[in-house]
Design an enzyme around this catalytic site. Structure first.
Site, short mmCIF file in Angstrom:
data_model
loop_
_atom_site.label_atom_id
_atom_site.label_comp_id
_atom_site.label_asym_id
_atom_site.label_seq_id
_atom_site.Cartn_x
_atom_site.Cartn_y
_atom_site.Cartn_z
N HIS A 105 0.88 -1.18 0.00
CA HIS A 105 0.00 0.00 0.00
C HIS A 105 0.91 1.22 0.00
CE1 HIS A 105 -2.42 -3.01 2.22
NE2 HIS A 105 -3.50 -2.36 1.81
N GLU A 272 -9.29 -13.28 -2.72
CA GLU A 272 -8.64 -13.71 -1.48
C GLU A 272 -9.52 -14.77 -0.82
OE1 GLU A 272 -6.83 -10.72 1.00
OE2 GLU A 272 -7.39 -11.81 2.81
N ASP A 311 -11.23 -12.69 9.49
CA ASP A 311 -10.20 -12.64 8.46
C ASP A 311 -8.85 -12.75 9.17
OD1 ASP A 311 -8.92 -12.23 6.08
OD2 ASP A 311 -9.27 -10.08 6.02
C1 XUL Z 1 -7.92 -6.79 3.72
C2 XUL Z 1 -7.06 -7.14 2.58
C3 XUL Z 1 -6.17 -6.06 2.13
C4 XUL Z 1 -6.02 -5.96 0.65
C5 XUL Z 1 -5.21 -4.77 0.21
O1 XUL Z 1 -8.70 -7.81 4.18
O2 XUL Z 1 -7.06 -8.26 2.10
O3 XUL Z 1 -4.96 -6.25 2.76
O4 XUL Z 1 -5.44 -7.09 0.11
O5 XUL Z 1 -5.67 -3.58 0.74
CO CO Z 2 -6.02 -9.07 0.42
#
Ligand code: XUL
Ligand code: CO
Length: 428
Positions: A105, A272, A311
């Site tokens: 980021h 994800e 998560d």
């Molecule tokens: C949050 C997540 C983030 C994104 C990028 O759950 O996965 O880390 O991958 O902002």
């Molecule tokens: Co992510």
């Protein structure tokens, strides 16, 4: 890098040692980067990437406890000195691990300043060093993203904020993020809708917020075009956390949103699996759905625990999961320009530096095993043949017409009058 401090002293480049004993954890037992499978090296199929924020900025803090990982030597000095040390440490890690990509980021890379100008200046200084380290090592940026969720100004969202002033700040930040993506030759750019959603429907104009979000993406696509940035845009679905409900709920919701707003040619998806399971689906579900629509761009390869609704961003170690993911990836011809990004963190109890290596090695080996299994399943052809047979009625006659979209309900009726009930287990 020799002129600088070594951060992982005593740890050599990690090697492939297939016959290593079970106690030897600092080597790959399955990941053999140069081995060719179905015409491509393992390294090319897997395109591993290390995640900067977890592995180099993570503190080990959780909602119940303070940081446990602050002893890292790269945290020493002023924020800008620490940012440079951290980056050097990260490149030493990438090189020793043998991973060719990283993700970050904007605000992981360099500290946020008091003004946008100051934040941008910090980013310029640190990305100059990043560029230099990339050139020295050959490590590339898999993707960049903007942190549009941590700063208090974004407490009510960024692109979906009820205040246009905040949306404008997010736009200014993304403009700079895209410039950085160009400068560092990023292969993708990710939008994760951190706080794009709501806690209460009563204070939320859903239609307006979704329209603003689409407009925001269109601005980003136009700016990308303008500066000649060649990377792939990706949206990362997540159903909840931190918001109670998030608009980019899962792969199918995001695909619907993109198609509704005519954005499907500008974006693909970064899936994800820990988000997929939070949405109530199986681990591989969104990988398969995104791929079915030709929109699987990249994977944040992590896992949660099936018995938790959080998560937890754990390193993936389950071979069944990696096999199903790799089967989909191989069947769609690979992930390039995307990759397998370890959006995963060591546990807060894993305070040894060595643990960073062990976690990545375990996950890389799990994916190498998944790849070998997937190639075996595909090459042996048994399942593919069974699936083909299952749908064989669509290869001729009326089925063929359904397939090409020319069939009518009248033809269906005529077909049933002539052929009666479909053949089932119980029909004679
Ligand atoms: C949050 C997540 C983030 C994104 C990028 O759950 O996965 O880390 O991958 O902002
Ligand atoms: Co992510």
């Amino acid at each position: 890098m020799a002129a600088h401090e070594e951060f992982f002293a005593g740890i050599p480049k990690i090697q492939y040692v297939p016959d290593a004993g079970p106690g030897d954890v600092m080597c790959f037992k399955h990941y053999n980067p140069t081995e060719v499978l179905m015409g491509r090296t393992m390294e090319d199929w897997l395109r591993f990437s290390v995640c900067y924020w977890h592995s180099f900025c993570g503190t080990g803090a959780d909602p119940f406890g303070f940081p446990t990982l602050l002893q890292r030597v790269w945290n020493e000095g002023t924020p800008m000195e620490a940012a440079k040390k951290r980056l050097r440490a990260a490149f030493e890690f990438f090189t020793k691990l043998g991973v060719k990509f990283y993700t970050f980021h904007d605000r992981d890379m360099s500290p946020e300043g008091a003004t946008l100008e100051e934040s941008n200046k910090n980013l310029d200084e640190i990305t100059d060093l990043a560029l230099q380290l990339q050139t020295q090592t050959g490590v590339k940026v898999l993707w960049v993203t903007c942190n549009l969720f941590a700063h208090p100004r974004y407490m009510n969202g960024a692109a979906t904020n009820p205040d246009c002033h905040v949306l404008a700040y997010a736009g200014a930040q993304v403009k700079k993020g895209l410039d950085v993506a160009k400068k560092l030759g990023a292969e993708n750019f990710v939008f994760w809708g951190g706080r794009e959603g709501f806690h209460s429907i009563l204070n939320t104009d859903v239609a307006a917020e979704l329209k603003h979000m689409a407009g925001f993406f269109k601005m980003a696509a136009r700016y990308k075009e303008k500066i000649g940035l060649k990377c792939q845009f990706l949206i990362e679905p997540k159903p909840k956390e931190p918001c109670r409900h998030q608009y980019d709920y899962d792969a199918m919701s995001v695909i619907g949103f993109l198609k509704h707003h005519g954005l499907e040619r500008d974006f693909k998806l970064n899936i994800e699996p820990n988000h997929t399971t939070l949405a109530g689906h199986s681990y591989e579900h969104d990988i398969v759905v995104a791929s079915a629509f030709g929109m699987l761009g990249s994977v944040d390869s992590n896992t949660g625990s099936p018995d938790l609704g959080w998560d937890t961003d754990q390193f993936p170690m389950d071979i069944r999961n990696t096999t199903l993911v790799m089967k989909t990836i191989v069947e769609q011809g690979g992930l390039q320009p995307g990759g397998l990004n370890f959006d995963a963190k060591v546990r807060r109890e894993s305070t040894d530096l060595e643990d960073l290596f062990i976690a990545h090695i375990g996950a890389m080996d799990a994916f190498a095993r998944g790849l070998r299994n997937a190639v075996h399943i595909i090459e042996d052809g048994l399942i593919t043949g069974m699936v083909k047979e299952r749908y064989s009625s669509f290869s001729h006659g009326l089925g063929q017409k359904v397939e090409d979209g020319s069939a009518t309900l009248e033809e269906m009726e005529a077909f049933i009058k002539e052929n009666g009930e479909p053949k089932t287990l119980y029909s004679t």
